[in-house]
Design an enzyme around this catalytic site. Structure first.
Site, PDB file in Angstrom:
ATOM      1  N   PRO A 264      59.036  75.508  32.234  1.00  9.50           N
ATOM      2  CA  PRO A 264      57.896  75.820  33.113  1.00  9.50           C
ATOM      3  C   PRO A 264      57.177  77.109  32.698  1.00  9.50           C
ATOM      4  O   PRO A 264      56.080  77.380  33.178  1.00  9.50           O
ATOM      5  CB  PRO A 264      58.527  75.978  34.502  1.00  9.50           C
ATOM      6  CG  PRO A 264      59.985  75.788  34.359  1.00  9.50           C
ATOM      7  CD  PRO A 264      60.314  75.442  32.949  1.00  9.50           C
TER       8      PRO A 264
ATOM      9  N   GLU B  37      70.629  75.315  35.519  1.00  7.90           N
ATOM     10  CA  GLU B  37      69.931  76.446  36.145  1.00  7.90           C
ATOM     11  C   GLU B  37      69.107  77.247  35.146  1.00  7.90           C
ATOM     12  O   GLU B  37      68.304  78.069  35.521  1.00  7.90           O
ATOM     13  CB  GLU B  37      70.939  77.368  36.839  1.00  7.90           C
ATOM     14  CG  GLU B  37      71.435  76.833  38.170  1.00  7.90           C
ATOM     15  CD  GLU B  37      72.579  75.834  38.040  1.00  7.90           C
ATOM     16  OE1 GLU B  37      73.035  75.572  36.917  1.00  7.90           O
ATOM     17  OE2 GLU B  37      73.004  75.300  39.078  1.00  7.90           O
TER      18      GLU B  37
ATOM     19  N   ARG C 271      50.220  57.707  22.261  1.00  2.00           N
ATOM     20  CA  ARG C 271      49.066  56.822  22.526  1.00  2.00           C
ATOM     21  C   ARG C 271      47.809  57.254  21.767  1.00  2.00           C
ATOM     22  O   ARG C 271      46.883  56.481  21.615  1.00  2.00           O
ATOM     23  CB  ARG C 271      48.806  56.666  24.022  1.00  2.00           C
ATOM     24  CG  ARG C 271      48.302  57.883  24.715  1.00  2.00           C
ATOM     25  CD  ARG C 271      48.225  57.664  26.218  1.00  2.00           C
ATOM     26  NE  ARG C 271      47.129  56.791  26.632  1.00  2.00           N
ATOM     27  CZ  ARG C 271      45.843  57.147  26.620  1.00  2.00           C
ATOM     28  NH1 ARG C 271      45.491  58.346  26.201  1.00  2.00           N
ATOM     29  NH2 ARG C 271      44.902  56.319  27.025  1.00  2.00           N
TER      30      ARG C 271
ATOM     31  N   ASP D 108      38.971  58.102  27.276  1.00  2.94           N
ATOM     32  CA  ASP D 108      39.877  58.685  28.268  1.00  2.94           C
ATOM     33  C   ASP D 108      39.226  59.762  29.098  1.00  2.94           C
ATOM     34  O   ASP D 108      38.347  60.471  28.614  1.00  2.94           O
ATOM     35  CB  ASP D 108      41.022  59.430  27.548  1.00  2.94           C
ATOM     36  CG  ASP D 108      42.086  58.509  27.067  1.00  2.94           C
ATOM     37  OD1 ASP D 108      42.087  57.362  27.492  1.00  2.94           O
ATOM     38  OD2 ASP D 108      42.904  58.978  26.264  1.00  2.94           O
TER      39      ASP D 108
HETATM   40  N1  ADE Z   1      61.468  71.951  32.785  1.00  3.11           N
HETATM   41  C1  ADE Z   1      61.550  72.101  34.127  1.00  3.11           C
HETATM   42  N2  ADE Z   1      60.340  72.148  34.677  1.00  3.11           N
HETATM   43  C2  ADE Z   1      59.433  72.018  33.653  1.00  3.11           C
HETATM   44  C3  ADE Z   1      58.018  71.987  33.573  1.00  3.11           C
HETATM   45  N3  ADE Z   1      57.247  72.114  34.643  1.00  3.11           N
HETATM   46  N4  ADE Z   1      57.450  71.831  32.355  1.00  3.11           N
HETATM   47  C4  ADE Z   1      58.223  71.717  31.249  1.00  3.11           C
HETATM   48  N5  ADE Z   1      59.565  71.759  31.265  1.00  3.11           N
HETATM   49  C5  ADE Z   1      60.172  71.900  32.445  1.00  3.11           C
END
Ligand code: ADE
Length: 241
Positions: free
Chosen positions: A86, A113, A150, A164
């Site tokens: 993230p 975690e 794709r 797209d």
């Molecule tokens: N792993 C956990 N959440 C994620 C996200 N939002 N983007 C990429 N990998 C992740």
């Protein structure tokens, strides 16, 4: 293109690679997907891959030495090693198109975690699929693989990906098929006219309308052609009566 996915949960990818467009892309040799179980690089008797965090605290942390072995054993000179997290670069159509230029992607799925910070130094890039936290990088790895595959030559009809949403900085125009009239909802007449110039104009205008109504942020970023400017003005007038 070859895509290698390093994961603790290889079973999660079974459906992904055995259905629909991805299955066909593999059969047509548009791409190759290899799912690699990180646990196979664990020197531990029970194939453990994580340990308690240094400094204390809850949860377990994915070990960097094991992930390092998994990456080193699978990357080549041509690989782009990408960590799914993230904290990565926000994923987009533009990034998907950029990734099609590599011969080989190695996607590393984090889990539990967290993972040892030193794993970041082993990747060329970090990608996030959105501002929310998932239980692991497996779904993000599928999303990145799906959206890249794709776009590869011969995966789908070229025109499909050219039209797209996002590819020209606009949302895609509305599509219809039979029945022409359904529960009082009719297919726009122009689409039945056979006049391709008018149809193209309608589609571009409706693309602009949707983007104006749903994603004005995209319009702000886009450089509009003369025709697009005219259509946007028409849309603004129509939507603000
Ligand atoms: N792993 C956990 N959440 C994620 C996200 N939002 N983007 C990429 N990998 C992740």
């Amino acid at each position: 293109m070859k895509i290698k996915i390093l994961t603790l949960f290889p079973e999660m990818f079974k459906g992904f690679i055995s259905e629909s467009i991805i299955k066909r892309a593999i059969e047509k040799e548009v791409c190759e997907i290899e799912i690699i179980d990180i646990r196979k690089y664990s020197p531990e008797k029970h194939h453990h891959v994580d340990d308690t965090p240094c400094g204390g605290g809850a949860g377990m942390v994915l070990r960097c030495d094991i992930v390092d072995m998994a990456i080193s054993d699978n990357k080549t000179d041509k690989s782009q090693v990408i960590l799914m997290t993230p904290q990565g670069i926000p994923y987009s159509d533009k990034l998907a198109r950029d990734l099609t230029k590599y011969d080989e992607l190695v996607l590393v799925c984090g889990h539990y975690e967290g993972f040892d910070e030193r794993i970041r130094s082993m990747a060329n890039m970090e990608i996030s699929i959105g501002d929310y936290v998932l239980t692991g990088g497996e779904l993000p790895a599928m999303i990145v693989s799906d959206s890249v595959i794709r776009l590869l030559d011969n995966a789908i009809r070229k025109e499909s990906s050219e039209d797209d949403s996002f590819s020209n900085g606009l949302l895609e125009y509305p599509q219809y098929t039979r029945p022409v009239s359904y529960k009082g909802m009719d297919v726009p007449e122009v689409l039945l006219s056979g006049n391709h110039k008018e149809i193209n104009r309608f589609r571009l205008k409706e693309s602009i309308r949707r983007t104006y109504l749903k994603r004005p942020d995209l319009l702000e970023k886009k450089e509009l052609s003369k025709e697009e400017k005219v259509l946007l003005e028409e849309v603004i007038k129509e939507e603000n009566v």
